[in-house]
Scaffold this motif. Structure first.
Motif, PDB file in Angstrom:
ATOM      1  N   GLY A  35       0.814  -1.207   0.000  1.00  7.96           N
ATOM      2  CA  GLY A  35       0.000   0.000   0.000  1.00  7.96           C
ATOM      3  C   GLY A  35       0.846   1.255   0.000  1.00  7.96           C
ATOM      4  N   ILE A  36       0.360   2.270  -0.683  1.00  8.73           N
ATOM      5  CA  ILE A  36       1.028   3.570  -0.719  1.00  8.73           C
ATOM      6  C   ILE A  36       0.457   4.416   0.419  1.00  8.73           C
ATOM      7  N   HIS A  37       1.343   4.938   1.286  1.00  6.14           N
ATOM      8  CA  HIS A  37       0.890   5.744   2.430  1.00  6.14           C
ATOM      9  C   HIS A  37       0.084   6.928   1.949  1.00  6.14           C
ATOM     10  N   SER A  38      -0.933   7.316   2.623  1.00  8.73           N
ATOM     11  CA  SER A  38      -1.521   6.708   3.796  1.00  8.73           C
ATOM     12  C   SER A  38      -2.750   5.885   3.434  1.00  8.73           C
ATOM     13  N   GLY A  39      -3.625   6.443   2.594  1.00 10.53           N
ATOM     14  CA  GLY A  39      -4.871   5.743   2.270  1.00 10.53           C
ATOM     15  C   GLY A  39      -4.664   4.398   1.619  1.00 10.53           C
ATOM     16  N   PHE A  64      10.237  10.685  -1.446  1.00  8.38           N
ATOM     17  CA  PHE A  64      11.553  10.963  -2.033  1.00  8.38           C
ATOM     18  C   PHE A  64      11.649  10.559  -3.497  1.00  8.38           C
ATOM     19  N   TYR A  65      10.627   9.902  -4.024  1.00  4.66           N
ATOM     20  CA  TYR A  65      10.643   9.402  -5.387  1.00  4.66           C
ATOM     21  C   TYR A  65       9.770  10.222  -6.330  1.00  4.66           C
ATOM     22  N   ARG A  66       9.063  11.196  -5.785  1.00  2.00           N
ATOM     23  CA  ARG A  66       8.156  11.985  -6.620  1.00  2.00           C
ATOM     24  C   ARG A  66       8.946  12.881  -7.557  1.00  2.00           C
ATOM     25  N   ASP A  67       8.444  13.062  -8.780  1.00  2.00           N
ATOM     26  CA  ASP A  67       9.144  13.913  -9.729  1.00  2.00           C
ATOM     27  C   ASP A  67       8.949  15.396  -9.437  1.00  2.00           C
ATOM     28  N   ASP A  68       8.073  15.720  -8.484  1.00  2.00           N
ATOM     29  CA  ASP A  68       7.880  17.114  -8.088  1.00  2.00           C
ATOM     30  C   ASP A  68       8.505  17.400  -6.718  1.00  2.00           C
ATOM     31  N   ALA A 107       6.089   6.705  -9.082  1.00  2.00           N
ATOM     32  CA  ALA A 107       7.048   6.786  -7.978  1.00  2.00           C
ATOM     33  C   ALA A 107       7.037   5.498  -7.160  1.00  2.00           C
ATOM     34  N   ALA A 108       5.851   4.937  -6.919  1.00  5.69           N
ATOM     35  CA  ALA A 108       5.742   3.702  -6.133  1.00  5.69           C
ATOM     36  C   ALA A 108       6.415   2.534  -6.856  1.00  5.69           C
ATOM     37  N   ASN A 110       8.950   2.795  -8.834  1.00  6.59           N
ATOM     38  CA  ASN A 110      10.385   3.020  -8.645  1.00  6.59           C
ATOM     39  C   ASN A 110      10.849   2.513  -7.284  1.00  6.59           C
ATOM     40  N   VAL A 111      10.051   2.751  -6.241  1.00  7.25           N
ATOM     41  CA  VAL A 111      10.390   2.253  -4.905  1.00  7.25           C
ATOM     42  C   VAL A 111      10.454   0.727  -4.940  1.00  7.25           C
ATOM     43  N   LEU A 112       9.443   0.086  -5.514  1.00  3.60           N
ATOM     44  CA  LEU A 112       9.414  -1.377  -5.558  1.00  3.60           C
ATOM     45  C   LEU A 112      10.657  -1.944  -6.240  1.00  3.60           C
ATOM     46  N   PHE A 113      11.091  -1.336  -7.327  1.00  8.46           N
ATOM     47  CA  PHE A 113      12.254  -1.841  -8.044  1.00  8.46           C
ATOM     48  C   PHE A 113      13.552  -1.625  -7.272  1.00  8.46           C
ATOM     49  N   ASP A 114      13.558  -0.755  -6.294  1.00  6.92           N
ATOM     50  CA  ASP A 114      14.714  -0.637  -5.400  1.00  6.92           C
ATOM     51  C   ASP A 114      14.830  -1.861  -4.495  1.00  6.92           C
ATOM     52  N   TYR A 115      13.745  -2.598  -4.330  1.00  7.04           N
ATOM     53  CA  TYR A 115      13.720  -3.785  -3.478  1.00  7.04           C
ATOM     54  C   TYR A 115      13.850  -5.086  -4.265  1.00  7.04           C
ATOM     55  N   GLY A 116      13.777  -5.021  -5.571  1.00  8.28           N
ATOM     56  CA  GLY A 116      13.900  -6.222  -6.388  1.00  8.28           C
ATOM     57  C   GLY A 116      13.108  -6.086  -7.673  1.00  8.28           C
ATOM     58  N   ARG A 117      12.998  -7.187  -8.379  1.00  8.56           N
ATOM     59  CA  ARG A 117      12.309  -7.191  -9.677  1.00  8.56           C
ATOM     60  C   ARG A 117      11.091  -8.101  -9.606  1.00  8.56           C
ATOM     61  N   PRO A 118       9.914  -7.507  -9.390  1.00  6.13           N
ATOM     62  CA  PRO A 118       8.699  -8.326  -9.336  1.00  6.13           C
ATOM     63  C   PRO A 118       8.386  -8.930 -10.700  1.00  6.13           C
ATOM     64  N   ALA A 119       7.697 -10.074 -10.662  1.00 11.21           N
ATOM     65  CA  ALA A 119       7.253 -10.697 -11.908  1.00 11.21           C
ATOM     66  C   ALA A 119       6.145  -9.871 -12.543  1.00 11.21           C
ATOM     67  N   ARG A 120       5.341  -9.255 -11.682  1.00 11.62           N
ATOM     68  CA  ARG A 120       4.177  -8.516 -12.165  1.00 11.62           C
ATOM     69  C   ARG A 120       3.749  -7.521 -11.097  1.00 11.62           C
ATOM     70  N   ILE A 121       3.251  -6.369 -11.532  1.00 13.00           N
ATOM     71  CA  ILE A 121       2.655  -5.388 -10.621  1.00 13.00           C
ATOM     72  C   ILE A 121       1.256  -5.093 -11.140  1.00 13.00           C
TER      73      ILE A 121
END
Length: 172
Positions: A35-39, A64-68, A107-108, A110-121
């Protein structure tokens, strides 16, 4: 101060989203929910509990990953990212409360790929308010909502854990 309009039935929308995700994950292996914080994190917690995936639940903050980031600066309520499972090869359901421009989703990812390479999102959102700026679409969405540019959707979680979703006018 934003002006608040009548609420949607966020609990009914959640039940619809849960049914879609449950059906969409039928036969899918190595599933995790993030989940993406907060909602989105609130929704992911509920989905993980209802789907029996609490051991494969994570949450991320995209601040920290937002382009703005350089333009807007750091949000005063940055939350830690928690991913306590192996992302490599996982089928991840990325959960956000409201899909709008697609920039938070980018951005989310990008965060996930910092933790590894999922098969699918796969992307799940309680509401899609249109207005995309990037080519992003939800795999699971409970409601499509048309809003004026100066309006936003706000998901809140009560002390009892129940969700409410309202339209707010931004008078900034």
């Amino acid at each position: 101060m934003p002006t608040t309009h009548p609420q949607f039935d966020a609990e009914a929308l959640y039940r619809d989203l849960l049914a879609q995700v449950r059906a969409g994950l039928h036969g899918v292996d190595d599933v995790a929910i993030v989940g993406i914080h907060s909602g989105g994190a609130w929704l992911a917690q509920r989905l993980a509990a209802d789907l029996g995936l609490t051991a494969r639940l994570g949450s991320i903050d995209v601040s920290f990953y937002r382009d703005d980031y350089a333009r807007k600066g750091l949000h005063p309520d940055v939350k830690p990212t928690h991913i306590g499972f192996n992302v490599d090869g996982a089928a991840i359901v990325l959960v956000d409360d409201v899909l709008y421009t697609g920039r938070t989703t980018r951005a989310a990812i990008n965060v996930l790929f910092d933790y590894g390479r999922p098969a699918r999102i796969m992307l799940a959102a309680l509401a899609d308010r249109a207005g995309r700026e990037l080519p992003v679409a939800a795999d699971f969405v409970a409601a499509h909502v048309a809003l004026l540019p100066a309006q936003s959707l706000s998901l809140q979680r009560g002390d009892d854990g129940l969700l409410s979703l309202t339209i707010e006018d931004d008078h900034a």
